[in-house]
Design a protein around this motif. Structure first.
Motif, mmCIF file in Angstrom:
data_model
loop_
_atom_site.group_PDB
_atom_site.id
_atom_site.type_symbol
_atom_site.label_atom_id
_atom_site.label_comp_id
_atom_site.label_asym_id
_atom_site.label_seq_id
_atom_site.Cartn_x
_atom_site.Cartn_y
_atom_site.Cartn_z
ATOM 1 N N ASP A 1 7.099 26.278 -2.792
ATOM 2 C CA ASP A 1 5.692 25.846 -2.716
ATOM 3 C C ASP A 1 5.539 24.331 -2.804
ATOM 4 O O ASP A 1 4.704 23.742 -2.130
ATOM 5 N N SER A 2 6.321 23.696 -3.645
ATOM 6 C CA SER A 2 6.131 22.277 -3.947
ATOM 7 C C SER A 2 6.522 21.342 -2.801
ATOM 8 O O SER A 2 6.293 20.132 -2.898
ATOM 9 N N LEU A 3 7.082 21.874 -1.729
ATOM 10 C CA LEU A 3 7.505 21.008 -0.628
ATOM 11 C C LEU A 3 6.336 20.490 0.208
ATOM 12 O O LEU A 3 6.487 19.517 0.954
ATOM 13 N N ASN A 4 5.177 21.168 0.122
ATOM 14 C CA ASN A 4 3.954 20.658 0.767
ATOM 15 C C ASN A 4 4.143 20.306 2.242
ATOM 16 O O ASN A 4 4.141 19.144 2.651
ATOM 17 N N SER A 5 4.292 21.306 3.068
ATOM 18 C CA SER A 5 4.407 21.146 4.530
ATOM 19 C C SER A 5 5.612 20.312 4.946
ATOM 20 O O SER A 5 5.559 19.583 5.943
ATOM 21 N N LYS A 6 6.663 20.389 4.196
ATOM 22 C CA LYS A 6 7.919 19.744 4.566
ATOM 23 C C LYS A 6 9.030 20.787 4.557
ATOM 24 O O LYS A 6 8.915 21.832 3.923
ATOM 25 N N THR A 7 10.089 20.466 5.273
ATOM 26 C CA THR A 7 11.273 21.320 5.281
ATOM 27 C C THR A 7 12.469 20.498 4.819
ATOM 28 O O THR A 7 12.660 19.363 5.258
ATOM 29 N N LYS B 1 15.006 15.638 5.342
ATOM 30 C CA LYS B 1 13.667 16.227 5.285
ATOM 31 C C LYS B 1 12.957 16.069 6.619
ATOM 32 O O LYS B 1 13.091 15.044 7.291
ATOM 33 N N ASP C 1 8.989 16.629 8.477
ATOM 34 C CA ASP C 1 7.564 16.785 8.177
ATOM 35 C C ASP C 1 6.982 17.990 8.898
ATOM 36 O O ASP C 1 6.134 17.860 9.787
ATOM 37 N N ASP D 1 6.479 22.568 8.182
ATOM 38 C CA ASP D 1 6.782 23.750 7.375
ATOM 39 C C ASP D 1 7.155 24.936 8.263
ATOM 40 O O ASP D 1 7.217 26.067 7.802
ATOM 41 N N ASN E 1 11.351 27.182 4.147
ATOM 42 C CA ASN E 1 11.276 25.724 4.282
ATOM 43 C C ASN E 1 12.366 25.004 3.488
ATOM 44 O O ASN E 1 12.333 23.786 3.327
#
Length: 231
Positions: free
Chosen positions: A91-97, A161, A163, A165, A185
């Motif tokens: 959850d904490s990745l906030n639209s990142k992979t 990383k 940008d 998800d 992700n």
């Protein structure tokens, strides 16, 4: 006696047939004084590819076929393979992979600490994390969803990383992985057969455009015009 004559006549025919199977179909080569490439195509749809530069040389063997104006090479040994993949959602990745590259140290030569490896002539380093007892790879190329125009390198901890998800495919040189869980992700790719210390150039281009008496490799959908193998 007739049977013996027949057998003696038939055996040479078999031998000829076996030789024809491995007869050279075409041979292409290129040299610029620093790099040397040679690709031999055989009638039985196999090939031998040689590549040399100052750090050494490699030889690749596999199969070839022609699709319209494109020569396609396949089934050859690569310098590494993806042996295992862990994927999950954070959850904490906030639209990142996040993608992490690890090495499975299964070779007979164990290495500890940080080592520089030259992969296809470019420096890449393997770092051993004593606290986690694992090897990660720095400066390793990764791209996602087939977008080879956006290649990124892993950092000191083997992480890169993106940008987004939404990941359907993760690509690295010589291999790719298709996501198995929708919405994942966070991926950890573990590589096996990773080279120790030095890796001379290996066959990297699987598709070559046929242009009269020349072969030109395709990389990321573009022709590498500075490399032309000629008959």
């Amino acid at each position: 006696m007739k049977i013996l004559v027949y057998i003696l006549t038939f055996i040479p025919l078999l031998t000829v047939g076996q030789k024809d199977k491995t007869k050279l179909f075409e041979s292409y080569s290129y040299s610029d004084g620093r790099f040397y490439y040679r690709l031999d195509l055989y009638n039985d749809s196999t090939f031998i590819y040689e590549n040399s530069f100052k750090l050494g040389s490699t030889m690749s063997k596999g199969n070839w076929q022609i699709n319209n104006d494109t020569l396609v090479l396949s089934n050859y040994e690569t310098p590494w393979t993806i042996s295992n993949v862990e994927e999950k959602f954070i959850d904490s990745l906030n639209s990142k992979t996040v993608i992490k590259i690890k090495v499975n140290d299964t070779s007979s030569v164990k290495f500890r600490g940080d080592y520089i490896l030259y992969i296809d002539g470019n420096p890449t380093s393997v770092k051993y994390d004593y606290s986690k007892a694992e090897y990660t790879v720095k400066d390793f190329d990764v791209w996602i969803n087939g977008n080879c125009q956006d290649i990124r390198k892993t950092n000191d901890t083997g992480i890169v990383k993106f940008d987004t998800d939404s990941v359907s495919k993760i690509s690295i040189d010589y291999n790719e992985y298709h996501a198995q869980i929708e919405g994942s992700n966070y991926f950890v790719l573990t590589l096996a057969n990773f080279p120790i210390l030095v890796s001379p150039p290996t066959l990297k281009w699987t598709k070559w455009i046929i242009n009269n008496n020349e072969l030109i490799p395709l990389e990321c959908g573009e022709l590498l015009e500075y490399i032309k193998l000629e008959k």
